[in-house]
Design a protein around this motif. Structure first.
Motif, mmCIF file in Angstrom:
data_model
loop_
_atom_site.group_PDB
_atom_site.id
_atom_site.type_symbol
_atom_site.label_atom_id
_atom_site.label_comp_id
_atom_site.label_asym_id
_atom_site.label_seq_id
_atom_site.Cartn_x
_atom_site.Cartn_y
_atom_site.Cartn_z
ATOM 1 N N VAL A 65 25.003 4.599 21.336
ATOM 2 C CA VAL A 65 23.564 4.381 21.449
ATOM 3 C C VAL A 65 22.879 5.558 22.130
ATOM 4 O O VAL A 65 21.848 6.064 21.663
ATOM 5 N N THR A 66 23.440 6.009 23.232
ATOM 6 C CA THR A 66 22.796 7.079 24.005
ATOM 7 C C THR A 66 23.082 8.463 23.433
ATOM 8 O O THR A 66 22.305 9.393 23.640
ATOM 9 N N GLY A 67 24.197 8.609 22.735
ATOM 10 C CA GLY A 67 24.573 9.917 22.218
ATOM 11 C C GLY A 67 24.066 10.192 20.819
ATOM 12 O O GLY A 67 24.307 11.267 20.271
ATOM 13 N N SER A 68 23.378 9.236 20.207
ATOM 14 C CA SER A 68 22.863 9.397 18.852
ATOM 15 C C SER A 68 21.387 9.027 18.824
ATOM 16 O O SER A 68 20.860 8.402 19.764
ATOM 17 N N SER A 69 20.735 9.414 17.759
ATOM 18 C CA SER A 69 19.345 8.991 17.590
ATOM 19 C C SER A 69 19.300 7.491 17.353
ATOM 20 O O SER A 69 20.295 6.873 16.951
ATOM 21 N N LEU A 70 18.140 6.892 17.591
ATOM 22 C CA LEU A 70 17.994 5.456 17.392
ATOM 23 C C LEU A 70 18.298 5.081 15.942
ATOM 24 O O LEU A 70 18.910 4.045 15.686
ATOM 25 N N PHE A 71 17.910 5.925 15.009
ATOM 26 C CA PHE A 71 18.132 5.624 13.593
ATOM 27 C C PHE A 71 19.622 5.528 13.267
ATOM 28 O O PHE A 71 20.072 4.574 12.634
ATOM 29 N N ILE A 72 20.390 6.508 13.727
ATOM 30 C CA ILE A 72 21.832 6.491 13.482
ATOM 31 C C ILE A 72 22.484 5.307 14.186
ATOM 32 O O ILE A 72 23.367 4.634 13.629
ATOM 33 N N SER A 73 22.060 5.040 15.423
ATOM 34 C CA SER A 73 22.617 3.913 16.172
ATOM 35 C C SER A 73 22.366 2.598 15.446
ATOM 36 O O SER A 73 23.257 1.744 15.342
ATOM 37 N N LEU A 74 21.149 2.432 14.917
ATOM 38 C CA LEU A 74 20.815 1.198 14.200
ATOM 39 C C LEU A 74 21.673 1.051 12.938
ATOM 40 O O LEU A 74 22.191 -0.033 12.662
ATOM 41 N N ILE A 75 21.826 2.123 12.194
ATOM 42 C CA ILE A 75 22.625 2.051 10.964
ATOM 43 C C ILE A 75 24.068 1.647 11.289
ATOM 44 O O ILE A 75 24.645 0.760 10.647
#
Length: 576
Positions: free
Chosen positions: A461-471
């Motif tokens: 979650v913290t190491g990726s963008s919100l978009f990637i985390s959501l996917i």
């Protein structure tokens, strides 16, 4: 039997009666699809007798799973002689719902072997977690909490006993593993959200008893004009509408018999089977999607709401604010994909039989009108109850969702629209399943297992963008729900994500909790995914390969659409 495909496994294994066997053989003369299925099953059984080593067993198991021909656990356990197979239940008529969460009745020896094999496997997995070296950062209590999670996931997935009783084993395990005392283990069973879901099943029974679901389904058929696409859309819309308010599995159980009735009007057996598969999948998928919209649409929604209400004011309207946009986006996508993935030769049906049935039913009677009015009033109170309490100076929570649902049921009982005999037949086991899920989630929080899980997925979650985390989170949740009970997934993920968001001031927990919970809707690929898919598999309506193929495509497409939607909602400040 002449208008429906035969039960292939029962025919090959000689489980049919003499009369049913004769009918099956007559059917096979005209149905190339069933003949091919019989030949394929006979070849697999012959090949299975030639090689019985563990490696060969595992290879056949994995191959069957990839082809969509296996329930996750049953065939492997059968081949290892741990359990014995049992036949599918008899399908319902158009006026009777397919029953769910009912105990499986086996003879004494079969029941004993089934319990020993499956429950022994659950205990072995749980013991394995306790005996393994403790991971870094996980306390002893957290390891016991992790074992409780494995026990819960195993007992609900393998079902050594019927699902409601399996859920009742969860609080016993929590106490035995010392992650809860007796009061803590059973406290969650009395949460308001549990009674909200239970009351919704009572409302569903009132709709079924007085023929409202069948009437609306027939009206949808007539309104479609007979076009296959419009017919599918009409039945999916009715299924979604009801599942918003009375529980998605209960809705599917009431409407699948309508699809059976429609398919019987098609003379060609292969075309009838294809049409039935299309309509049944549409009903099951849309029942799941309608359940996204409200708290009472799915058990996972209830579990997530129970945790959210502990950290913020959380009402029926709050869930609707996020569930409705998700439905508006994903419902038409699902209809379009399903219609493309399951082409049928029939482009138009004769709707005159449905029109005749509507005519025979006559105009809506007083009781039907009263039920509809009551449902509209109930929905209005679910949405606007908190505002009425504040403006009229009423006691707080008087119009909470749970109390409004209970008052609606009481009204129906007082008016003698439903009685206790009607309510005996509903799926009471959902009461235990939701309570068990909430109890597990609370135990994971107390034991520290939630904090450890949060540390594991924090980089995601913290190491990726919100978009990637959501996917990633949404896709994992959607795929896992094919293997694990969605209540268990919500019980584990929701407190973990809440804990994770608490350490990130810029991150609203709703951005993660809601899409991950809603993604448990997309369990379309395997019979173990949900009660809806289990119904289709148990009745033999949908071939396993078709279920897996369509399910995976629509699951992945829906997951991507859901992740994109919540990313856009976050971008426009929808979360406040």
């Amino acid at each position: 039997m002449n208008k429906q495909h035969i039960r292939i496994r029962d025919y090959v294994e000689g489980k049919l009666s003499a009369e049913a066997s004769r009918e099956a053989e007559a059917h096979l003369l005209d149905c190339s699809r069933c003949r091919q299925a019989v030949e394929e099953l006979q070849q697999r059984r012959t090949a299975g007798r030639k090689g019985g080593g563990p490696g060969r067993i595992l290879s056949r198991f994995i191959g069957g799973l990839l082809r969509g021909e296996l329930i996750i656990v049953d065939p492997l356990l059968e081949r290892l002689r741990l359990v014995r197979p049992f036949g599918p239940p008899k399908a319902a008529t158009s006026d009777e719902p397919l029953r769910v969460l009912r105990p499986i009745v086996l003879s004494g020896v079969s029941r004993l072997w089934r319990f020993i094999g499956r429950f022994g496997l659950v205990l072995s997995l749980t013991a394995g977690v306790l005996l393994l070296p403790r991971p870094e950062g996980l306390s002893a209590a957290g390891q016991r909490g992790l074992a409780a999670f494995v026990f819960t996931a195993g007992v609900l997935a393998l079902e050594p006993v019927s699902l409601p009783i399996a859920a009742l084993m969860v609080p016993v395990a929590l106490v035995a593993l010392r992650v809860a005392d007796t009061s803590q283990a059973f406290e969650t069973f009395s949460r308001p959200v549990v009674f909200l879901i239970l009351a919704s099943l009572f409302l569903a029974e009132a709709l079924r008893k007085h023929g409202l679901t069948r009437r609306l389904a027939l009206l949808a058929i007539v309104a479609s004009g007979g076009g296959t696409g419009a017919l599918l859309l009409g039945l999916m819309s009715i299924s979604a509408l009801f599942s918003m308010w009375v529980g998605n599995t209960a809705t599917a159980a009431m409407l699948i018999p309508v699809a059976l009735t429609i398919s019987r009007e098609v003379s060609d057996r292969d075309e009838a089977a294809d049409l039935l598969t299309l309509l049944a999948l549409g009903i099951a998928y849309s029942a799941s999607l309608g359940g996204m919209v409200t708290i009472l649409g799915a058990a996972a929604n209830a579990v997530a709401s129970g945790f959210l209400s502990k950290i913020m004011p959380w009402t029926f309207l709050d869930w609707l604010k996020y569930g409705l946009p998700a439905f508006v986006v994903i419902f038409p996508l699902t209809w379009l994909l399903l219609f493309k993935l399951m082409p049928v030769a029939i482009t138009r049906l004769d709707v005159s039989p449905a029109r005749g049935q509507v005519r025979d039913m006559g105009p809506m009677n007083r009781v039907e009108r009263e039920i509809l009015i009551m449902l509209v009033v109930t929905a209005c109170l679910w949405i606007g109850g908190p505002f009425l309490e504040a403006s009229l100076g009423l006691p707080p929570t008087l119009f909470s969702a749970a109390l409004v649902a209970v008052m609606a049921v009481c009204y129906l009982a007082i008016r003698e629209i439903i009685d206790w005999e009607d309510l005996k037949g509903i799926s009471w086991g959902i009461f235990l399943i939701i309570g068990a899920g909430l109890s597990l989630g609370e135990a994971l929080v107390r034991s520290g297992a939630t904090d450890w899980f949060a540390l594991l997925i924090a980089p995601l979650v913290t190491g990726s963008s919100l978009f990637i985390s959501l996917i990633l989170l949404v896709t994992v949740s959607a795929l896992l729900t094919n293997l694990l009970n969605n209540t268990t997934i919500a019980a584990v993920f929701v407190p973990v994500l809440i804990t994770l968001a608490a350490d990130q001031p810029a991150l609203n927990p709703l951005m993660l909790v809601l899409p991950v919970t809603l993604a448990t809707t997309f369990g379309y690929s395997l019979p173990s995914a949900s009660g809806r898919m289990a119904l289709l598999a148990a009745t033999g309506i949908v071939p396993r390969g078709t279920m897996l193929r369509c399910g995976l495509v629509i699951t992945l497409a829906s997951s991507l659409a859901l992740a994109v939607l919540f990313y856009l909602l976050a971008g426009i400040g929808w979360f406040g």
